[in-house]
Design an enzyme around this catalytic site. Sequence first.
Site: not given
Ligand code: GDP
Ligand code: MG
Length: 162
Positions: A60, A96, A123
């Site tokens: 991440y 996705r 999620n």
């Molecule tokens: P993804 O690619 O759809 O998984 O989303 P992202 O890469 O933007 O973020 C990675 C992960 O971080 C997400 O799947 C969520 O578990 C977490 N996450 C992202 N945005 C938020 C947020 O606004 N709040 C919290 N608590 N977790 C978040």
């Molecule tokens: Mg992502």
Amino acid sequence: RSYFLRWSMHCSERTFVAIKPDGVHRGLMGRIIARLEDKGYSIVALKLIKPSKTLAESHYEALQSKPFFADLVAFITSGPVCAMVWEGKDVVAQVRKLIGNTDPLTSAPGTIRGDFGVDIGRNIIHASDSISSAKREIELWFHTQDLIEWNPTLHEWIYEKV
Ligand code: GDP
Ligand code: MG
């Protein structure tokens, strides 16, 4: 030409998918794997793992500056995580779509997050968001020798030409 040569020219895109600890604890592994199999994709690698802090932080790394980063890393490292590599035509973009939006409350019913989740911090599942991040994430989570090359007998019923 050999089967694998033809296959790799047309269909062998790969993506990294991980069922997060909430998905594993809630007993969703089988149903999630079944959805990807049902779509017609094939599994290339799978392991249950309790990721190290280093692994979770590199996975991440793009989110380092976010306020939820520490909670996210703590959650992922709590394990278990079901880490997988899946293969098939357009698999990165299609998975996705199958998982839905990041926030389960805005994910369509029928998607994995839309059907199984409520909170953005719970999620259920991760999937690579581009071909380049798929390559990076597969290399981060798996050794090359753990990626299994096999010849699914159903391919000719899923792909018109292989
Ligand atoms: P993804 O690619 O759809 O998984 O989303 P992202 O890469 O933007 O973020 C990675 C992960 O971080 C997400 O799947 C969520 O578990 C977490 N996450 C992202 N945005 C938020 C947020 O606004 N709040 C919290 N608590 N977790 C978040
Ligand atoms: Mg992502």
